[in-house]
Motif scaffolding. Structure first.
Motif, mmCIF file in Angstrom:
data_model
loop_
_atom_site.group_PDB
_atom_site.id
_atom_site.type_symbol
_atom_site.label_atom_id
_atom_site.label_comp_id
_atom_site.label_asym_id
_atom_site.label_seq_id
_atom_site.Cartn_x
_atom_site.Cartn_y
_atom_site.Cartn_z
ATOM 1 N N PHE A 195 -1.874 5.309 -30.346
ATOM 2 C CA PHE A 195 -3.194 5.840 -30.039
ATOM 3 C C PHE A 195 -4.082 4.697 -29.556
ATOM 4 N N ILE A 196 -5.124 5.071 -28.828
ATOM 5 C CA ILE A 196 -6.073 4.101 -28.311
ATOM 6 C C ILE A 196 -7.433 4.349 -28.959
ATOM 7 N N LEU A 197 -7.913 3.372 -29.728
ATOM 8 C CA LEU A 197 -9.248 3.444 -30.319
ATOM 9 C C LEU A 197 -10.220 2.757 -29.368
ATOM 10 N N MET A 198 -11.210 3.493 -28.911
ATOM 11 C CA MET A 198 -12.101 2.995 -27.871
ATOM 12 C C MET A 198 -13.274 2.178 -28.416
ATOM 13 N N GLY A 199 -13.427 2.104 -29.725
ATOM 14 C CA GLY A 199 -14.575 1.391 -30.279
ATOM 15 C C GLY A 199 -15.825 2.227 -30.111
ATOM 16 N N ILE A 200 -16.758 1.747 -29.317
ATOM 17 C CA ILE A 200 -17.978 2.506 -28.998
ATOM 18 C C ILE A 200 -17.995 2.693 -27.483
ATOM 19 N N PRO A 201 -17.503 3.838 -26.989
ATOM 20 C CA PRO A 201 -17.412 4.062 -25.542
ATOM 21 C C PRO A 201 -18.767 3.921 -24.856
ATOM 22 N N GLY A 202 -18.733 3.317 -23.683
ATOM 23 C CA GLY A 202 -19.945 3.118 -22.911
ATOM 24 C C GLY A 202 -20.689 1.850 -23.261
ATOM 25 N N CYS A 262 0.221 15.300 -26.349
ATOM 26 C CA CYS A 262 0.612 15.256 -24.941
ATOM 27 C C CYS A 262 0.142 13.952 -24.312
ATOM 28 N N ASP A 263 -0.566 14.020 -23.207
ATOM 29 C CA ASP A 263 -0.971 12.799 -22.516
ATOM 30 C C ASP A 263 -2.167 12.112 -23.152
ATOM 31 N N ASN A 264 -3.048 12.882 -23.778
ATOM 32 C CA ASN A 264 -4.282 12.311 -24.303
ATOM 33 C C ASN A 264 -4.071 11.682 -25.674
ATOM 34 N N HIS A 265 -4.065 10.367 -25.712
ATOM 35 C CA HIS A 265 -3.946 9.633 -26.977
ATOM 36 C C HIS A 265 -5.169 8.769 -27.223
ATOM 37 N N ILE A 266 -6.273 9.088 -26.550
ATOM 38 C CA ILE A 266 -7.481 8.274 -26.653
ATOM 39 C C ILE A 266 -8.412 8.852 -27.718
ATOM 40 N N ILE A 267 -8.768 8.033 -28.708
ATOM 41 C CA ILE A 267 -9.706 8.418 -29.761
ATOM 42 C C ILE A 267 -11.014 7.681 -29.499
ATOM 43 N N PHE A 274 -11.234 -8.846 -29.582
ATOM 44 C CA PHE A 274 -10.019 -9.136 -28.805
ATOM 45 C C PHE A 274 -9.548 -7.957 -27.943
ATOM 46 N N ASN A 275 -10.301 -6.859 -27.942
ATOM 47 C CA ASN A 275 -9.957 -5.677 -27.155
ATOM 48 C C ASN A 275 -8.586 -5.105 -27.556
ATOM 49 N N LEU A 276 -8.212 -5.280 -28.814
ATOM 50 C CA LEU A 276 -6.937 -4.747 -29.319
ATOM 51 C C LEU A 276 -7.157 -3.305 -29.772
ATOM 52 N N LYS A 277 -7.043 -2.390 -28.817
ATOM 53 C CA LYS A 277 -7.394 -0.995 -29.063
ATOM 54 C C LYS A 277 -6.220 -0.141 -29.526
#
Length: 312
Positions: free
Chosen positions: A14-21, A171-176, A89-92
């Motif tokens: 999964f990809i953790l985006m932190g605080i998007p934007g 499916c394709d969306n693994h972005i949290i 470190f951008n380790l998402k």
């Protein structure tokens, strides 16, 4: 782009985006996060150390404060180290196993903390309303058993969360779009049926935390009635002071939980940043302030803390 490519190349991540934007200011955002985390660790470990070293503090009330400190350490350590890795470190990326482990610990610790606060209310009720029998009703061994019961309750009710999530198809969306994994956040990006997850996440907190609150409320109702009957102003003030710290800690715990639950389920018009701020405050503020509140409001603990912190 590297983070987004993970969604296609590694479907177990999964990809953790932190605080998007706000990726450009993640380093600056990390300053209050890291500062509060350090203060939280220092404060809670200091409380644990002082209570362990001082035999005069080996009492049920301080055993409960230690339980609360352990839950605060666990809760903040489950989220903030990974969040700081994202900011610095951008380790998402986070594996499915890591995400499910984070979910299990986050929810389990929250329900253990609710149980500890309920036991604390009972402790204050016995101390004020039935002080002569306090030592016989509440011993250290009995407090430890009550704390263990709260832990077992939380584990049993939270085990289904990672188990059901592990069976959902993704499916394709693994972005949290958050800095941590949370049960409904992960369930909502699944392409499977999440009806059970929605019902479970709505009913279980209401049953567990609701039952704790319903036990806390009458305890404090009886405490207030007993305090109002005290004629001596000095004793009256002392009785109130013993409850002030506990009330402050309860408000800091239940208020954000209540608003997070409501805004996530019933306020679709509220922007995602509001949800993030509420979640972040829940992980940052209580673990940092709880040891400070008990250190200031509990005279015996304050004196012992001063013995170590003010030593030349």
């Amino acid at each position: 782009m590297a983070a987004l490519n993970l969604t296609h190349s590694d479907l177990s991540t999964f990809i953790l985006m932190g605080i998007p934007g706000m990726e450009d200011v993640h380093v600056w955002i990390s300053i209050p996060f890291s500062t509060s985390y350090i203060i939280s660790l220092l404060g809670n470990f200091m409380v644990l150390f002082v209570v362990w070293k001082e035999e005069t503090l080996h009492k049920p009330m301080y055993l409960l404060i230690c339980m609360l400190a352990l839950t605060d350490i666990t809760k903040s350590s489950t989220v903030l180290p990974k969040a700081l890795c994202i900011f610095w470190f951008n380790l998402k990326g986070i594996t499915m196993g890591g995400c499910l482990t984070q979910i299990f610990f986050l929810h389990t610790v929250s329900f253990v903390q609710s149980a500890v606060l309920m036991i604390m209310a009972f402790d204050r009720y016995v101390a004020i309303c039935n002080p002569l029998r306090y030592a016989t009703i509440l011993s250290n061994a009995r407090m430890a058993k009550l704390g263990l019961a709260g832990l077992v309750r939380a584990v049993l009710f939270m085990l289904p969360l990672p188990l059901t999530l592990s069976r959902l198809p993704f499916c394709d969306n693994h972005i949290i779009p958050y800095m941590h994994c949370e049960h409904m956040l992960v369930a909502m990006i699944s392409c499977g049926d999440i009806t059970f997850n929605k019902l479970y996440s709505l009913v279980i907190p209401f049953v567990l935390m609701g039952s704790d609150v319903m036990l806390i409320a009458p305890s404090y109702g009886l405490i207030i009635r007993a305090v109002l009957r005290i004629s001596s102003k000095r004793v009256h003030q002392k009785a109130l002071n013993t409850c002030t710290a506990h009330i402050c800690v309860m408000l800091m715990f239940y208020t954000p939980v209540f608003f997070i639950s409501l805004t996530r389920r019933f306020s679709e018009g509220i922007g995602p940043h509001v949800h993030m701020i509420l979640s972040d405050l829940y992980f940052l503020i209580p673990p940092m302030l709880n040891p400070i509140i008990y250190g200031v409001k509990t005279q015996e603990l304050r004196e012992k803390l001063g013995k170590y912190t003010c030593r030349r």
